[in-house]
Design a protein around this motif. Structure first.
Motif, short mmCIF file in Angstrom:
data_model
loop_
_atom_site.label_atom_id
_atom_site.label_comp_id
_atom_site.label_asym_id
_atom_site.label_seq_id
_atom_site.Cartn_x
_atom_site.Cartn_y
_atom_site.Cartn_z
N THR A 1 126.60 150.34 -53.70
CA THR A 1 125.98 149.42 -52.72
C THR A 1 124.86 148.61 -53.34
O THR A 1 124.71 147.41 -53.03
CB THR A 1 125.43 150.22 -51.52
N LEU A 2 124.08 149.22 -54.22
CA LEU A 2 122.87 148.57 -54.73
C LEU A 2 123.07 147.82 -56.04
O LEU A 2 122.18 147.09 -56.47
CB LEU A 2 121.76 149.62 -54.89
N THR A 3 124.22 147.99 -56.70
CA THR A 3 124.53 147.15 -57.86
C THR A 3 125.30 145.93 -57.39
O THR A 3 125.82 145.89 -56.27
CB THR A 3 125.36 147.93 -58.90
N ARG A 4 125.44 144.94 -58.25
CA ARG A 4 126.11 143.69 -57.85
C ARG A 4 127.42 143.45 -58.58
O ARG A 4 128.04 142.41 -58.42
CB ARG A 4 125.16 142.51 -58.11
N TRP A 5 127.85 144.44 -59.37
CA TRP A 5 128.97 144.21 -60.27
C TRP A 5 130.32 144.61 -59.72
O TRP A 5 131.34 144.38 -60.37
CB TRP A 5 128.71 144.95 -61.59
N GLY A 6 130.36 145.22 -58.55
CA GLY A 6 131.64 145.63 -58.00
C GLY A 6 132.37 146.58 -58.93
O GLY A 6 131.82 147.58 -59.37
N ASP A 7 133.64 146.24 -59.27
CA ASP A 7 134.43 147.08 -60.17
C ASP A 7 134.40 146.57 -61.61
O ASP A 7 135.12 147.08 -62.46
CB ASP A 7 135.89 147.14 -59.69
N ASN A 8 133.56 145.57 -61.89
CA ASN A 8 133.53 144.96 -63.22
C ASN A 8 132.12 145.06 -63.80
O ASN A 8 131.39 144.08 -63.87
CB ASN A 8 133.98 143.50 -63.14
N TRP A 9 131.75 146.26 -64.21
CA TRP A 9 130.41 146.49 -64.73
C TRP A 9 130.26 146.02 -66.17
O TRP A 9 131.23 146.04 -66.95
CB TRP A 9 130.10 147.99 -64.69
N PRO A 10 129.04 145.63 -66.57
CA PRO A 10 128.79 145.33 -67.98
C PRO A 10 129.09 146.58 -68.82
O PRO A 10 128.82 147.71 -68.40
CB PRO A 10 127.29 145.01 -68.02
N PRO A 11 129.65 146.41 -70.01
CA PRO A 11 130.04 147.57 -70.82
C PRO A 11 128.86 148.32 -71.43
O PRO A 11 129.07 149.36 -72.08
CB PRO A 11 130.91 146.95 -71.92
N ASN A 12 127.62 147.82 -71.24
CA ASN A 12 126.45 148.49 -71.80
C ASN A 12 125.67 149.29 -70.75
O ASN A 12 124.50 149.61 -70.95
CB ASN A 12 125.51 147.50 -72.49
#
Length: 276
Positions: free
Chosen positions: A123-134
């Motif tokens: 809920t609190l991140t903005r990346w959905g299912d595509n997170w930065p790899p780091n």
């Protein structure tokens, strides 16, 4: 914040703010709360203000990223040692957005986010299912109840590395079903401080055995203030003894004397970074 962290499993620490609210047994003797009070910052509890920092503070990881790139190696950043990035407070949303921006512009840094609130992460991140790899995501599991509650939420996140911090370890853990598929790394250790609770060697050995069987890196951070032994003397006096739940006698010898060896070995294993 620290360019060269004293925490064994990270290179740097970065705090987007200071302050939090206790939510579990692991929080009972929180080192971060004690430290903040020691330096005159009353930032703990649901009604307390949080401590924020200048733009100069936020530029430090950008410098770390440039240095890591120049030396052609990755660096790990523990975020946040004095807070929980996923604390459910709306006045922190703008600071979280600033943190997500920072993570995205520092791809040479692996950001280790450790939370006791994994149910709020998506809920609190903005990346959905595509997170930065780091981005590495961890959750604290101090006992079986915490593991059973938090690991299903950790499993729903697409972080490049997912880990647990079983520190302070307050009981035996069975996490075998989660190892390798959900949990890629296990950090564990005992508690330090004036009111530290002892952890049994059998609890650490149990975690180590599970990690070895599952091929998961294991990091034993410390015994804390209590260690197993045979009535050791400290400054000529017998150390305080306390039995843990499994009947093991533990002695209060202090963090430095207790050390980091588990059955004579140092366990400093790390997962492989997955970012390009």
């Amino acid at each position: 914040m620290g360019k060269n962290s004293r925490i064994e499993w990270t290179d740097h620490t970065f705090n987007p703010w200071w302050g939090c609210t206790k939510v579990s047994e692991a929080c009972k003797h929180c080192y971060a709360e004690a430290w903040s009070k020691r330096v005159g910052q009353r930032v703990w509890g649901p009604k307390a203000a949080r401590r924020f920092f200048s733009e100069r503070h936020w530029l430090e990881p950008v410098k770390w990223n440039a240095d890591a790139l120049a030396h052609e190696r990755r660096r790990r950043v523990f975020c946040a040692s004095m807070a929980d990035v996923f604390e459910d407070r709306r006045n922190l949303d703008m600071w979280r957005e600033k943190l997500w921006d920072l993570i995205e512009i520092t791809p040479q840094l692996d950001w280790l986010l450790l939370t006791k609130r994994p149910e709020l992460v998506m809920t609190l991140t903005r990346w959905g299912d595509n997170w930065p790899p780091n981005v590495w995501l961890g959750t604290t599991v101090e006992n079986q109840k915490a593991a059973d509650t938090r690991l299903p939420h950790l499993a729903t996140t697409p972080a490049a590395v997912r880990f647990i911090s079983a520190e302070p370890l307050l009981g035996p853990l069975d996490i075998e079903p989660w190892l390798g598929t959900v949990v890629n790394w296990v950090i564990t250790g005992g508690e330090s401080g004036a009111k530290a609770r002892p952890s049994s060697p059998s609890w650490f050995r149990g975690l180590l055995s599970q990690c070895v069987a599952g091929g998961v890196p294991f990091h034993f951070k410390q015994w804390g203030d209590w260690a197993p032994g045979q009535t050791p003397n400290i400054d000529g006096k017998s150390a305080t003894m306390r039995e843990v739940d499994d009947g093991t006698a533990m002695f209060r010898v202090g963090k430095k004397a207790a050390g980091r060896l588990l059955d004579g070995e140092m366990w400093d294993e790390l997962p492989l970074a997955r970012a390009a």
